[in-house]
Design a protein around this motif. Structure first.
Motif, PDB file in Angstrom:
ATOM      1  N   THR A  47      11.803  -8.286  -3.723  1.00 26.80           N
ATOM      2  CA  THR A  47      10.462  -8.870  -3.776  1.00 26.80           C
ATOM      3  C   THR A  47       9.471  -8.003  -3.005  1.00 26.80           C
ATOM      4  O   THR A  47       8.365  -7.738  -3.477  1.00 26.80           O
ATOM      5  N   TYR A  48       9.888  -7.551  -1.837  1.00 26.12           N
ATOM      6  CA  TYR A  48       9.032  -6.679  -1.025  1.00 26.12           C
ATOM      7  C   TYR A  48       8.683  -5.395  -1.774  1.00 26.12           C
ATOM      8  O   TYR A  48       7.513  -4.995  -1.826  1.00 26.12           O
ATOM      9  N   LEU A  49       9.694  -4.741  -2.345  1.00 30.46           N
ATOM     10  CA  LEU A  49       9.459  -3.472  -3.028  1.00 30.46           C
ATOM     11  C   LEU A  49       8.565  -3.634  -4.249  1.00 30.46           C
ATOM     12  O   LEU A  49       7.702  -2.789  -4.512  1.00 30.46           O
ATOM     13  N   LYS A  50       8.747  -4.707  -4.980  1.00 35.54           N
ATOM     14  CA  LYS A  50       7.910  -4.953  -6.158  1.00 35.54           C
ATOM     15  C   LYS A  50       6.462  -5.206  -5.721  1.00 35.54           C
ATOM     16  O   LYS A  50       5.529  -4.647  -6.296  1.00 35.54           O
ATOM     17  N   LEU A  55       0.801  -3.336  -4.954  1.00 35.85           N
ATOM     18  CA  LEU A  55      -0.313  -3.107  -4.030  1.00 35.85           C
ATOM     19  C   LEU A  55      -0.680  -1.626  -3.965  1.00 35.85           C
ATOM     20  O   LEU A  55      -1.864  -1.279  -3.920  1.00 35.85           O
ATOM     21  N   LYS A  56       0.312  -0.756  -3.991  1.00 36.31           N
ATOM     22  CA  LYS A  56       0.035   0.680  -3.969  1.00 36.31           C
ATOM     23  C   LYS A  56      -0.734   1.098  -5.227  1.00 36.31           C
ATOM     24  O   LYS A  56      -1.706   1.848  -5.141  1.00 36.31           O
ATOM     25  N   ARG A  57      -0.298   0.581  -6.380  1.00 36.81           N
ATOM     26  CA  ARG A  57      -0.988   0.897  -7.641  1.00 36.81           C
ATOM     27  C   ARG A  57      -2.433   0.415  -7.615  1.00 36.81           C
ATOM     28  O   ARG A  57      -3.355   1.168  -7.956  1.00 36.81           O
ATOM     29  N   GLU A  58      -2.639  -0.814  -7.180  1.00 40.22           N
ATOM     30  CA  GLU A  58      -3.987  -1.374  -7.130  1.00 40.22           C
ATOM     31  C   GLU A  58      -4.865  -0.625  -6.122  1.00 40.22           C
ATOM     32  O   GLU A  58      -6.059  -0.437  -6.357  1.00 40.22           O
ATOM     33  N   HIS A  59      -4.281  -0.199  -5.026  1.00 34.37           N
ATOM     34  CA  HIS A  59      -5.021   0.553  -4.024  1.00 34.37           C
ATOM     35  C   HIS A  59      -5.508   1.878  -4.613  1.00 34.37           C
ATOM     36  O   HIS A  59      -6.662   2.261  -4.408  1.00 34.37           O
ATOM     37  N   GLN A  60      -4.632   2.562  -5.341  1.00 34.44           N
ATOM     38  CA  GLN A  60      -5.024   3.823  -5.978  1.00 34.44           C
ATOM     39  C   GLN A  60      -6.148   3.604  -6.988  1.00 34.44           C
ATOM     40  O   GLN A  60      -7.089   4.406  -7.073  1.00 34.44           O
ATOM     41  N   ILE A  61      -6.063   2.529  -7.745  1.00 38.10           N
ATOM     42  CA  ILE A  61      -7.113   2.207  -8.729  1.00 38.10           C
ATOM     43  C   ILE A  61      -8.451   1.998  -8.026  1.00 38.10           C
ATOM     44  O   ILE A  61      -9.481   2.520  -8.443  1.00 38.10           O
ATOM     45  N   GLU A  62      -8.435   1.252  -6.927  1.00 39.37           N
ATOM     46  CA  GLU A  62      -9.676   0.987  -6.193  1.00 39.37           C
ATOM     47  C   GLU A  62     -10.248   2.262  -5.584  1.00 39.37           C
ATOM     48  O   GLU A  62     -11.463   2.462  -5.589  1.00 39.37           O
ATOM     49  N   LEU A  63      -9.394   3.115  -5.058  1.00 36.34           N
ATOM     50  CA  LEU A  63      -9.876   4.374  -4.486  1.00 36.34           C
ATOM     51  C   LEU A  63     -10.496   5.263  -5.561  1.00 36.34           C
ATOM     52  O   LEU A  63     -11.511   5.919  -5.323  1.00 36.34           O
ATOM     53  N   SER A  64      -9.909   5.274  -6.736  1.00 35.73           N
ATOM     54  CA  SER A  64     -10.455   6.092  -7.821  1.00 35.73           C
ATOM     55  C   SER A  64     -11.798   5.544  -8.293  1.00 35.73           C
ATOM     56  O   SER A  64     -12.674   6.308  -8.692  1.00 35.73           O
TER      57      SER A  64
END
Length: 68
Positions: A47-50, A55-64
């Motif tokens: 659950t943690y890894l998923k 969150l990592k994917r969404e963070h990258q999207i927001e930074l872009s």
């Protein structure tokens, strides 16, 4: 669990509701809370890894989005 909304619902089950006002900051705070839940043995590793991957994917999207 497939979306940021699903991660928010997971946190909500533990009484954690995050709203800072800027989405990228919300995501960063959610990452910290998910890590705390895992370190406290309240959620399983899978659950943690998923959640962390979402969150990592969404963070990258927001930074872009901010770079535009």
């Amino acid at each position: 669990m497939e979306s940021l909304y699903d991660v928010q619902q997971l946190l909500k089950r533990f009484g954690i509701i995050i709203y800072v006002g800027k989405r990228v900051y919300d995501i960063e705070l959610m990452s910290q809370e998910i890590k705390n839940l895992y370190d406290s043995h309240l959620i399983e590793q899978q659950t943690y890894l998923k959640a962390w991957a979402i969150l990592k994917r969404e963070h990258q999207i927001e930074l872009s989005r901010e770079d535009l």
